[in-house]
Scaffold this motif. Sequence first.
Motif, mmCIF file in Angstrom:
data_model
loop_
_atom_site.group_PDB
_atom_site.id
_atom_site.type_symbol
_atom_site.label_atom_id
_atom_site.label_comp_id
_atom_site.label_asym_id
_atom_site.label_seq_id
_atom_site.Cartn_x
_atom_site.Cartn_y
_atom_site.Cartn_z
ATOM 1 N N ARG A 15 0.765 -1.198 -0.084
ATOM 2 C CA ARG A 15 0.005 -0.165 0.135
ATOM 3 C C ARG A 15 0.853 1.228 -0.166
ATOM 4 O O ARG A 15 0.482 2.012 -0.694
ATOM 5 C CB ARG A 15 -1.142 0.035 1.050
ATOM 6 C CG ARG A 15 -1.877 -1.295 1.251
ATOM 7 C CD ARG A 15 -2.832 -1.145 -0.121
ATOM 8 N NE ARG A 15 -3.758 -2.472 0.163
ATOM 9 C CZ ARG A 15 -3.929 -3.000 -0.969
ATOM 10 N NH1 ARG A 15 -3.450 -2.856 -2.335
ATOM 11 N NH2 ARG A 15 -4.832 -4.054 -1.036
ATOM 12 N N GLU A 16 1.999 1.221 0.507
ATOM 13 C CA GLU A 16 2.987 2.327 0.798
ATOM 14 C C GLU A 16 3.528 2.478 -0.605
ATOM 15 O O GLU A 16 3.531 3.729 -1.293
ATOM 16 C CB GLU A 16 4.114 1.871 1.801
ATOM 17 C CG GLU A 16 5.171 3.058 1.872
ATOM 18 C CD GLU A 16 5.979 2.472 3.053
ATOM 19 O OE1 GLU A 16 7.607 2.578 2.446
ATOM 20 O OE2 GLU A 16 5.868 2.178 3.710
ATOM 21 N N ALA A 17 3.966 1.538 -1.163
ATOM 22 C CA ALA A 17 4.269 1.385 -2.838
ATOM 23 C C ALA A 17 3.216 2.199 -3.740
ATOM 24 O O ALA A 17 3.716 2.968 -4.601
ATOM 25 C CB ALA A 17 4.667 0.031 -3.258
ATOM 26 N N GLU A 18 1.854 1.651 -3.473
ATOM 27 C CA GLU A 18 1.088 2.275 -4.360
ATOM 28 C C GLU A 18 0.836 3.756 -3.980
ATOM 29 O O GLU A 18 0.854 4.300 -5.228
ATOM 30 C CB GLU A 18 -0.445 1.540 -4.011
ATOM 31 C CG GLU A 18 -0.447 0.220 -4.458
ATOM 32 C CD GLU A 18 -1.695 -0.419 -4.247
ATOM 33 O OE1 GLU A 18 -2.413 -1.400 -4.827
ATOM 34 O OE2 GLU A 18 -2.382 -0.067 -2.938
ATOM 35 N N PHE A 23 7.771 0.376 -6.184
ATOM 36 C CA PHE A 23 8.011 -0.475 -4.961
ATOM 37 C C PHE A 23 9.547 -0.840 -4.953
ATOM 38 O O PHE A 23 10.092 -1.262 -6.067
ATOM 39 C CB PHE A 23 7.442 -2.061 -5.401
ATOM 40 C CG PHE A 23 7.605 -2.795 -4.325
ATOM 41 C CD1 PHE A 23 7.064 -3.006 -2.862
ATOM 42 C CD2 PHE A 23 8.501 -3.903 -4.467
ATOM 43 C CE1 PHE A 23 7.196 -3.736 -2.011
ATOM 44 C CE2 PHE A 23 8.826 -4.973 -3.389
ATOM 45 C CZ PHE A 23 8.213 -4.701 -2.106
ATOM 46 N N THR A 24 10.109 -0.331 -3.931
ATOM 47 C CA THR A 24 11.455 -0.339 -3.933
ATOM 48 C C THR A 24 12.181 -1.496 -3.181
ATOM 49 O O THR A 24 13.189 -1.770 -3.265
ATOM 50 C CB THR A 24 12.167 0.910 -3.194
ATOM 51 O OG1 THR A 24 11.581 0.907 -1.928
ATOM 52 C CG2 THR A 24 11.784 2.160 -3.988
ATOM 53 N N GLY A 25 11.139 -2.385 -2.737
ATOM 54 C CA GLY A 25 11.609 -3.628 -1.902
ATOM 55 C C GLY A 25 11.160 -3.883 -0.580
ATOM 56 O O GLY A 25 11.065 -2.779 -0.022
ATOM 57 N N ALA A 26 11.250 -5.007 0.018
ATOM 58 C CA ALA A 26 11.140 -5.180 1.392
ATOM 59 C C ALA A 26 12.541 -5.064 2.031
ATOM 60 O O ALA A 26 13.516 -5.056 1.132
ATOM 61 C CB ALA A 26 10.491 -6.608 1.445
ATOM 62 N N LEU A 91 5.170 0.410 -10.668
ATOM 63 C CA LEU A 91 3.689 -0.464 -10.445
ATOM 64 C C LEU A 91 2.957 -0.832 -11.582
ATOM 65 O O LEU A 91 1.982 -1.707 -11.627
ATOM 66 C CB LEU A 91 2.882 0.356 -9.677
ATOM 67 C CG LEU A 91 3.493 0.500 -7.967
ATOM 68 C CD1 LEU A 91 2.391 1.027 -7.052
ATOM 69 C CD2 LEU A 91 3.953 -0.800 -7.622
ATOM 70 N N ASN A 92 3.221 -0.150 -12.873
ATOM 71 C CA ASN A 92 2.626 -0.444 -13.979
ATOM 72 C C ASN A 92 2.855 -1.796 -14.464
ATOM 73 O O ASN A 92 2.251 -2.412 -15.543
ATOM 74 C CB ASN A 92 2.886 0.622 -14.953
ATOM 75 C CG ASN A 92 3.946 0.476 -15.505
ATOM 76 O OD1 ASN A 92 5.051 0.028 -15.258
ATOM 77 N ND2 ASN A 92 4.498 1.509 -16.637
ATOM 78 N N ALA A 93 3.668 -2.694 -14.081
ATOM 79 C CA ALA A 93 4.096 -4.000 -14.267
ATOM 80 C C ALA A 93 3.220 -4.714 -13.343
ATOM 81 O O ALA A 93 3.058 -6.027 -13.937
ATOM 82 C CB ALA A 93 5.605 -4.361 -14.060
ATOM 83 N N ALA A 94 2.687 -4.410 -12.360
ATOM 84 C CA ALA A 94 1.615 -5.139 -11.655
ATOM 85 C C ALA A 94 0.533 -5.593 -12.474
ATOM 86 O O ALA A 94 -0.363 -4.555 -12.842
ATOM 87 C CB ALA A 94 1.458 -4.703 -10.241
ATOM 88 N N LEU A 95 0.086 -6.690 -12.365
ATOM 89 C CA LEU A 95 -1.097 -7.127 -13.118
ATOM 90 C C LEU A 95 -2.476 -7.171 -11.834
ATOM 91 O O LEU A 95 -3.443 -6.715 -12.473
ATOM 92 C CB LEU A 95 -1.126 -8.380 -13.899
ATOM 93 C CG LEU A 95 0.013 -8.666 -14.762
ATOM 94 C CD1 LEU A 95 0.156 -10.068 -15.224
ATOM 95 C CD2 LEU A 95 -0.370 -7.783 -16.027
#
Length: 115
Positions: A15-18, A23-26, A91-95
Amino acid sequence: MSQIIYKITPQALWREAEAKGRFTGAPIDIADGFIHFSTAAQARETAAKHFSGQTDLLLVAIDATRLGDALKYEVSRGGALFPHLYGVLELNAALWAKPLPLGDDGIHQFPALEG
């Protein structure tokens, strides 16, 4: 290699990445210098090994074709090739992102996976 790969992540981190648009990673990804992913065949074992008993997780499906040359398949657990992203996940790579709940047996309940 499959065109769809998967990321298991705490819901709050995604949600933070959104909110940021990327997304920079865990923490483990940042420490290792790349973002860890799994193929459909690897995702359940990854959940059991690295996320056992954890709740509030999401399973995120990623279109690997959108990641370009920063995505490398490298030998990891058991000699298998795992997808690693050397860069930021746009995030545009997330389906999609779906809940990954624990079942009554304590095992994560996966949606149908492609790839």
